[in-house]
Motif scaffolding. Structure first.
Motif, short mmCIF file in Angstrom:
data_model
loop_
_atom_site.label_atom_id
_atom_site.label_comp_id
_atom_site.label_asym_id
_atom_site.label_seq_id
_atom_site.Cartn_x
_atom_site.Cartn_y
_atom_site.Cartn_z
N ALA A 17 49.48 39.20 78.04
CA ALA A 17 50.01 38.74 76.76
C ALA A 17 49.89 37.22 76.66
N LEU A 18 50.18 36.56 77.78
CA LEU A 18 50.11 35.10 77.81
C LEU A 18 48.68 34.62 77.50
N LEU A 19 47.72 35.25 78.17
CA LEU A 19 46.33 34.83 77.99
C LEU A 19 45.85 35.13 76.58
N VAL A 20 46.24 36.29 76.05
CA VAL A 20 45.86 36.63 74.68
C VAL A 20 46.41 35.56 73.74
N GLY A 21 47.68 35.18 73.95
CA GLY A 21 48.29 34.17 73.10
C GLY A 21 47.59 32.83 73.22
N LEU A 22 47.16 32.48 74.43
CA LEU A 22 46.59 31.16 74.64
C LEU A 22 45.13 31.07 74.20
N PHE A 23 44.37 32.13 74.46
CA PHE A 23 42.92 31.98 74.32
C PHE A 23 42.29 32.75 73.18
N THR A 24 43.08 33.56 72.46
CA THR A 24 42.48 34.24 71.32
C THR A 24 43.15 33.74 70.05
N LYS A 25 42.70 34.25 68.93
CA LYS A 25 43.26 33.74 67.67
C LYS A 25 44.07 34.82 66.98
N VAL A 26 44.75 35.68 67.78
CA VAL A 26 45.56 36.74 67.15
C VAL A 26 46.68 36.12 66.32
#
Ligand SMILES: Nc1ncnc2c1ncn2[C@@H]1O[C@H](COP(=O)(O)OP(=O)(O)OP(=O)(O)O)[C@@H](O)[C@H]1O
Ligand SMILES: [Mg+2]
Lengths: 256, 852
Positions: free
Chosen positions: B428-437
């Protein structure tokens, strides 16, 4: 304050130097309504190199007397002298050091720190005082008490008898002036109790250890050189060179 | 069962005291934030209602889009001649011409009064003759501005600057600094100044020249005849002005718009603070969990007895949760009260800083009460849930057993659950940091929280060996250290969850420290590699929204013989490609002398008013090349097309889009420079150059001259300020973690009463006992800070990598600072041990021997 030497001069009937004395010991617990007079003017002396048993009915003040003698508690009035030191005059810290260096104990139960091994428990009074244990002495004691193979174990891995013998080693490790024991055999079966009593007797005979032991058991008391009887906080009788029978007789007489 | 529950709470009230304290701290922070922001919001609501009290309609320029967050509207000016038409509309009683802009009063000592970069705005206005449309009330002895150099100033600025009617005062504006005569001093409604703003009021003619454009105004305020319907009035005015590019708004809706802007800004502030309140409560939940776990373990016989005499599992769980409910409710209620007190204190503090909040009372909304009580109680109950379940699993035979065993889940299950939770959290952390969701921040925050939980779950597996390792230097040749070490490892689950609470605080501090250091290093690199200018002149306000430097300063500087080039940078909020961004603008001819922007294609110096330069990243992303067209929407002038003339690499300096000065002059609302860059003429020494520039700056008190090193320091200082603010807010979480350590130690000491008595009997002094508790605490806190440093470093690494596109190109692990963090955590651990240590040392020696 009268000094110990004065006392000896005054009372020529005492042949040897006392290791400990209680003079007019009074101990009161609680206040007002709930006040309990646990010790009611106890005078008693414990000679060096002698094994004294203390007996009496439950609630007679045996443990209280022992605690006050051993510097675990303070008298309400009166004096306790260990050698020529008046315990009443000591600060908490001095009293702690006194216990650590001059006094040993064995209680009925819970004598050992559960997180430390038997060996660590044994040398605890020395390490607490920043002293290095004399290895030969410790090993000799452990061998004498038959726990030399159990030193690396935690208390929970030892039997009750072994735990009490480890406690004995710990109590003796500092070569204390006095060894106090409060019903040390109370939780043991007769075989283990016998072994422990033999060891205590041995310490008196071999190392000239002074011992004061509270017990309910006439047979245990018969190992002693002398028996003091306490009733309602006073010493009511003394018996020298007791046997099981003479002790039982004395108890019967006292009960009448 | 309820009677038993209540008795349980009262019997253990001391043991629950620190738990309650943790909840109180978290809840009071939360309630305080809500009360403060509600109070400020209500104040602004009142202010806007006051401003537009008699205003029934407002005529103003049309805005192409709403630059969010900007307090000052970026609307085009409208012609003052419209006022005559408005006045003729039936139902209009009076009109007021509103002109406002940047004006800064200077105190007698030459220092500016107020600083829009770090405080309330400094506003210049035109005097409105119609009393109903003018919130200012002149004090006796003064009069409205009549002469061209008359000004009226607010009462607060007059007292701060020690000014009286008749005094001369210097005023900074977009023109060169000039002296005015104070003709009057005014209050703003009933307060000395609205929220501490400094206000300078000119005659309408002067205002138009100094603040805006002659013949133009910002707004026309309209007061209707009494009883007029605002909407009808608006419709009539609208009809009368048809054809001019203006909008007409009712007094009510403009009040609401103003209020909404403030509430939006406050909402951000509110969320920011609430995040820290939630972190504090999250840390507190570990403490609560620990307390209940320990108390359940200590009461195992009692619970078993309850089961033996017929209590069902559900009843046992219920009784423990009931205790949690009582404590949660009680602590939340106190927390709420403390929070209200906190808000009152902060309000008083703001007043002391000159920000007078006129609204009388604090606003304690029903929402605040409900949220504070509900969150505090829920956190307590959720944290107590697992221990309560565990309590129910106590078998009735435990009543008869001697040994107290804390039931523990098998380590393989624990490892599996911990790893799974950890993977979910990190994902979840990486999705938040590196994607544009959508909702990236939610992913980051939630992911971090779940990651912390996984460490807390895995903690007991490593707590034993790690605590032993940490404790080994202490245990070496020291009995107290040895005992501390053994005590720390005897119950790894307890040690670990106590340490985990501290881990969270330390990890967040570590993360922030790494991000700050990396940012500083990146700024350092950028300035070194791309700044050719010798000096920067800064007004402190980098946004250029509420203040800045008069363009006259740049003109004066470039005329100095010691100066080769002086370049003013402007800034404006625009919409490009659907996104609102800030663009910078400057005279294209000076740029390459002063900056290395990594020009890749095209030419900057020859850019005309309809040209634009873009970063290579944008060029690639939007498939732009030289000659392509870029559409830019300005709030006041609307959509304009520009031709790409240059493509550059260094977006950290110039941003993604860069406009020539001419475009800014034609389209930006704010015509102030945010910074001036200066390069000395060849052969001019720093001392000589500096002296010449300083002489010019003497009449611009908001301007500061910085060389490259000082400029870096200024940027670092800004970062440090933010960092210190965050440290301050995280301090609460760390404090709660330390209370948690004290709590665990106190409860453990209680549990070990006999053992401690025994130690005292065989000769441990009180000091040694205290030392032992202290060392145990030190082991726990070092365990927590070690975990925190590791987790925080990983978070920091991920965060810096994620911010790479924002110009944070360097990754720095400030080892020295991180070691200081660890050392401080250790010291704090020692402090946390003071109370429990003292209590342990007071234990009666005889307690060891006394049978229970
Ligand atoms: N901490 C205390 N507070 C109040 N009263 C106490 C305390 N300790 C002992 N007493 C009382 O003092 C009296 C003497 O107690 P003590 O423990 O010395 O008896 P004892 O001879 O050792 O008995 P037992 O053979 O049962 O161990 C008893 O009446 C006891 O209730
Ligand atoms: Mg007794």
């Amino acid at each position: 304050m009268t000094t110990l030497t004065d006392d000896i001069k005054d009372s020529p009937s005492v042949p040897i130097r006392p290791a400990a004395r209680m003079v007019a010991g009074v101990k009161v617990f609680g206040k007002g309504e709930t006040e309990v007079l646990a010790l009611n003017g106890v005078d008693a002396q414990f000679a060096a190199g002698q094994f004294t048993a203390v007996m009496g009915p439950s609630g007679s003040g045996k443990s209280t007397m022992l605690h006050c003698l051993a510097g675990l508690d303070r008298l309400t009035s009166g004096q306790v002298l260990i050698g020529d030191i008046d315990l009443q005059s000591l600060s908490d810290k001095e009293m702690t050091i006194m216990r650590r260096e001059h006094i040993g104990f064995v209680f009925q139960a819970f004598n050992l720190v559960p997180t430390l091994t038997a060996g660590e428990n044994i040398v605890l009074p020395l390490t607490l005082g920043g002293r290095k244990p004399d290895r030969e002495w410790v090993e000799g004691l452990a061998r004498a008490l038959g726990v030399e193979h159990r030193l690396a174990h935690r208390p929970s891995e030892l039997s009750g008898g072994q735990q009490q013998r480890v406690s004995m080693v710990r109590a003796l490790v500092t070569r204390p002036d006095l060894l106090f024991a409060d019903e040390p055999t109370g939780n043991l079966d007769s075989k283990a109790a016998n072994e422990l009593l033999v060891q205590i007797r041995g310490a008196v005979d071999d190392y000239n250890q002074s011992v004061v032991m509270v017990t309910h058991d006439a047979r245990a008391a018969s190992f002693a050189d002398r028996v003091l009887f306490l009733v309602d906080g006073s010493v009511v009788r003394e018996l020298n060179y007791p046997t099981t029978d003479s002790i039982l007789d004395a108890i019967r007489e006292l009960e009448e | 069962m309820w009677r038993i529950t209540l008795k349980g709470v009262f019997a253990h009230k001391l043991r629950y005291a620190l738990t309650a304290l943790a909840v109180i701290l978290g809840v009071s922070f939360m309630a305080g934030t809500l009360v403060l922001t509600d109070t400020i919001g209500r104040t602004f609501d009142g202010l806007f209602t006051d401003i537009y009290h008699s205003t029934d309609a407002v005529v103003r320029g049309q805005q192409s889009f709403n630059p969010s967050g900007a307090f000052i509207d970026q609307r085009p000016l409208i012609s003052a001649t419209l006022a005559a038409k408005v006045r003729d509309v039936p139902g209009v009683r009076a009109v007021g011409l509103v002109i406002s802009g940047y004006a800064q009063l200077v105190a007698r000592d030459g220092k500016p009064i107020g600083n829009p970069a770090s405080g309330p705005p400094t506003i210049g206005e035109a005097w409105v003759n119609e009393p109903a449309l003018n919130p200012l009330r002149l004090l006796a002895g003064g009069h409205a501005p009549r002469a061209a150099n008359d000004v009226v100033i607010d009462k607060r600025s007059a007292s701060v600057g020690h000014y009286a009617v008749g005094d001369r005062v210097t005023v900074l504006s977009k023109l060169a600094p000039a002296a005015y005569v104070i003709s009057g001093i005014a209050t703003w409604g009933s307060v000395d100044s609205p929220l501490g703003a400094t206000i300078t009021v000119f005659t309408p003619a002067t205002a138009a020249r100094v603040l805006g454009t002659p013949g133009m105004v910002n707004e026309i305020d309209v007061a209707g005849v009494s009883g007029v319907d605002q909407d009808q009035l608006v419709a009539r005015i609208d009809a009368a002005l048809r054809g001019s590019r203006v909008e007409v708004v009712s007094g009510l809706s403009i009040t609401q718009q103003g209020q909404k802007t403030v509430h939006d800004a406050l909402g951000f502030f509110n969320t920011f603070l609430l995040i820290f309140a939630l972190i504090a409560l999250f840390v507190g939940s570990f403490l609560i969990f620990n307390t209940f776990t320990i108390i359940v373990a200590q009461r195992i016989r009692e619970l078993a007895l309850l089961r033996a005499v017929g209590a069902s599992r559900r009843q046992v769980t219920g009784s423990v949760l009931g205790e949690a409910l009582c404590i949660g409710l009680f602590a939340s209620a106190i927390g709420l009260a403390v929070g209200v007190g906190l808000a009152a204190g902060l309000k008083a503090g703001l007043k002391a800083l000159g920000i007078d909040i006129p609204a009388s009372g604090l606003v304690v909304a029903p929402r605040t009460i409900v949220v504070a009580i509900a969150v505090g109680t829920l956190v307590t109950m959720v944290s107590a849930f697992l221990p309560a379940r565990r309590a129910a699993r106590v078998p009735p035979v435990a009543a008869m057993q001697d040994v107290i065993v804390e039931p523990q889940s098998p380590s393989s299950t624990r490892a599996l659950v911990g790893v799974l939770v950890g993977v979910a959290g990190v994902a979840a952390l990486l999705v938040g940091l590196f994607t544009k969701v959508a909702g990236r921040m939610g992913f980051v925050g939630g992911g971090a929280a779940v990651t912390f939980l996984s460490i807390a779950i895995l903690g007991p597996l490593i707590a034993r060996p790690v605590s032993r390792l940490i404790g080994s230097p202490m245990a070496w040749r020291s009995v107290t250290g040895k005992l501390a070490q053994e005590n720390a490892v005897r119950n790894p689950a307890r040690t670990s969850s106590t340490a985990a609470a501290l881990m969270i605080g330390v990890a967040l501090v570590t993360l922030m420290t790494i991000v700050a250091s990396s940012t500083k290093a990146s700024i350092n690199t950028i300035i070194d590699s791309s700044m050719r200018a010798d000096y920067v002149v800064s007004s402190g306000d980098v946004t250029g929204v509420t203040g800045g430097l008069s363009p006259s300063l740049q003109r004066q500087l470039s005329q100095l013989p010691q100066v080769a080039t002086a370049l003013g940078i402007r800034s404006g909020i625009v919409q490009i490609n659907g996104a609102t961004t800030t663009v910078k603008a400057a005279n294209p001819r000076g740029i390459l002398d002063l900056f290395n922007i990594g020009l890749e294609k095209g030419d900057v110096a020859s850019m005309g008013p309809h040209d634009i330069a873009v970063s290579s990243q944008v060029a690639t992303g939007r498939h732009l090349s030289l000659g392509s067209t870029v559409s830019v929407t300005f709030s006041s002038t609307g959509r304009r097309l520009f031709t790409v003339r240059a493509i550059y690499r260094t977006r950290e300096v110039a941003g993604d889009y860069f406009l020539p000065l001419a475009a800014a002059q034609a389209n930006f609302t704010q015509q102030l420079d945010v910074q001036d860059y200066v390069q000395l003429a060849p052969g001019v020494s720093a001392t000589v150059g500096r002296r010449a520039i300083d002489a010019v700056l003497a009449s611009y008190p908001t301007a500061t001259l910085l060389d490259q090193a000082q400029y870096k320091q200024q940027q670092f200082k800004q970062i440090d300020q933010v960092l210190n603010l965050v440290y301050g807010l995280l301090a609460l979480a760390v404090l709660i973690a330390l209370i948690g350590i004290a709590n665990t130690l106190a409860l453990s000491t209680y549990e070990r009463t006999r053992e401690l008595g025994l130690l005292r009997a065989v000769g441990m002094t009180r000091g040694q006992l205290r030392a032992s508790v202290r060392k145990e605490s030190l082991i726990i806190s070092l365990l927590g800070s070690a975990e925190g440093l590791i987790v925080g470093s990983l978070f920091g690494w991920a965060m810096v990598r994620a911010l790479g596109s924002q110009g944070i190109t360097e990754l720095v692990f400030p080892v020295g600072q991180l070691l200081i963090v660890a050392a401080l955590a250790g010291v704090a651990g020692i402090v946390a041990a003071l109370g429990p240590g003292r209590r342990a040392a007071r234990i009666d020696v005889l307690r060891a021997i006394a049978a229970e």
